[in-house]
Write a protein that holds these residues in place. Structure first.
Motif, PDB file in Angstrom:
ATOM      1  N   GLU A   1      49.307  35.433  34.938  1.00 28.25           N
ATOM      2  CA  GLU A   1      48.799  36.853  35.156  1.00 28.25           C
ATOM      3  C   GLU A   1      48.416  36.761  36.448  1.00 28.25           C
ATOM      4  O   GLU A   1      48.339  37.919  37.261  1.00 28.25           O
ATOM      5  CB  GLU A   1      47.705  36.953  34.242  1.00 28.25           C
ATOM      6  CG  GLU A   1      47.894  37.228  32.780  1.00 28.25           C
ATOM      7  CD  GLU A   1      46.699  37.171  31.984  1.00 28.25           C
ATOM      8  OE1 GLU A   1      45.535  37.198  32.592  1.00 28.25           O
ATOM      9  OE2 GLU A   1      46.768  37.544  30.666  1.00 28.25           O
TER      10      GLU A   1
ATOM     11  N   LYS B   1      51.326  37.667  38.777  1.00 29.68           N
ATOM     12  CA  LYS B   1      51.654  39.142  38.614  1.00 29.68           C
ATOM     13  C   LYS B   1      50.741  39.923  39.323  1.00 29.68           C
ATOM     14  O   LYS B   1      51.173  40.771  40.092  1.00 29.68           O
ATOM     15  CB  LYS B   1      51.604  39.399  37.360  1.00 29.68           C
ATOM     16  CG  LYS B   1      52.738  38.944  36.385  1.00 29.68           C
ATOM     17  CD  LYS B   1      52.480  39.782  34.964  1.00 29.68           C
ATOM     18  CE  LYS B   1      53.465  39.142  34.112  1.00 29.68           C
ATOM     19  NZ  LYS B   1      53.354  39.522  32.376  1.00 29.68           N
ATOM     20  N   GLU B   2      49.259  39.548  39.386  1.00 29.30           N
ATOM     21  CA  GLU B   2      48.490  40.551  40.255  1.00 29.30           C
ATOM     22  C   GLU B   2      48.943  40.246  41.654  1.00 29.30           C
ATOM     23  O   GLU B   2      48.764  41.203  42.701  1.00 29.30           O
ATOM     24  CB  GLU B   2      47.109  40.124  40.165  1.00 29.30           C
ATOM     25  CG  GLU B   2      46.522  40.407  38.821  1.00 29.30           C
ATOM     26  CD  GLU B   2      45.054  39.729  38.461  1.00 29.30           C
ATOM     27  OE1 GLU B   2      44.545  39.494  39.381  1.00 29.30           O
ATOM     28  OE2 GLU B   2      44.689  40.011  37.294  1.00 29.30           O
ATOM     29  N   GLU B   3      49.183  39.054  42.378  1.00 23.46           N
ATOM     30  CA  GLU B   3      49.616  38.968  43.626  1.00 23.46           C
ATOM     31  C   GLU B   3      50.692  39.430  44.025  1.00 23.46           C
ATOM     32  O   GLU B   3      50.920  40.261  45.245  1.00 23.46           O
ATOM     33  CB  GLU B   3      49.828  37.172  43.836  1.00 23.46           C
ATOM     34  CG  GLU B   3      48.529  36.452  43.970  1.00 23.46           C
ATOM     35  CD  GLU B   3      48.733  35.022  44.141  1.00 23.46           C
ATOM     36  OE1 GLU B   3      49.812  34.683  44.834  1.00 23.46           O
ATOM     37  OE2 GLU B   3      47.962  34.243  43.828  1.00 23.46           O
TER      38      GLU B   3
ATOM     39  N   SER C   1      51.931  42.450  42.441  1.00 24.91           N
ATOM     40  CA  SER C   1      51.624  43.735  42.706  1.00 24.91           C
ATOM     41  C   SER C   1      51.198  44.079  43.766  1.00 24.91           C
ATOM     42  O   SER C   1      51.036  45.498  44.020  1.00 24.91           O
ATOM     43  CB  SER C   1      51.299  44.058  41.145  1.00 24.91           C
ATOM     44  OG  SER C   1      49.920  43.529  41.165  1.00 24.91           O
TER      45      SER C   1
END
Length: 192
Positions: A144, A147-149, A151
């Motif tokens: 997770e 994914k944040e990094e 996006s």
């Protein structure tokens, strides 16, 4: 020697067998469609005769002009041929046999204790695989964060500034040829 005799003699020397002519029997359905087969018996191939070609007879029951029933279970293969009553009796017998076989199969399908124990152990193994583990929860959190990094935008978006002007260089002399010393001097004078 005649040509036919010579041909026969050559065939015998070469060991070629003469072809046998196959005579096909023809029958008509009630609607007038012509059927053709080597012989109208069970297991023989049957075709519908058209002007251009022969087509395999589709699966189904057909009534012939003489009142007989023709049954085709596999496309183009005669299953049975006979009087309408005989075909129905054969079908009833086959259905009774199939039902008797099914009854025997149902009785033989009970599981033994060993088989049940085997199934229980397999279910427990599957449950153990499906239970959430601590290692998996850490991996999920890491995924997770990754994914944040990914996006997030890599850089700030570019904005157009219409007031900023690019310095244009004018090369009026010999645009396709290599620049000489004179060309470089004149370019310096023009650009200043």
């Amino acid at each position: 020697m005649k040509p036919m005799e010579m041909l026969k003699e050559i065939k015998t020397l070469l060991g070629v067998e003469e072809t046998k002519e196959v005579s096909l029997a023809q029958m008509k359905l009630e609607n007038g469609t012509v059927l053709e087969a080597e012989s109208f018996e069970a297991g023989q191939e049957v075709f519908i005769v058209t002007e251009d070609e022969k087509v395999a007879l589709p699966v189904g029951e057909y009534e012939l002009e003489d009142g007989m029933k023709l049954t085709v279970v596999e496309e183009g293969i005669i299953e049975s041929i006979g009087q309408a009553d005989e075909v129905k009796e054969d079908e009833a017998e086959e259905e009774a046999e199939v039902e008797a076989d099914e009854d025997e199969k149902v009785e033989a399908e009970y599981a033994t204790k060993e088989e049940l124990a085997e199934v229980k152990s397999m279910i427990e193994e599957i449950k153990a695989m499906l239970e959430p583990k601590e290692d998996l929860s850490k991996e999920v959190k890491e995924d997770e964060l990754l994914k944040e990094e990914l996006s997030a935008p890599a850089s700030e978006p570019l904005k157009h500034n219409p007031e900023a002007k690019e310095k244009q260089s004018l090369n009026l002399y010999g645009q396709k040829r290599p620049q000489t010393t004179m060309d470089r001097v004149l370019n310096k004078i023009i650009n200043n």
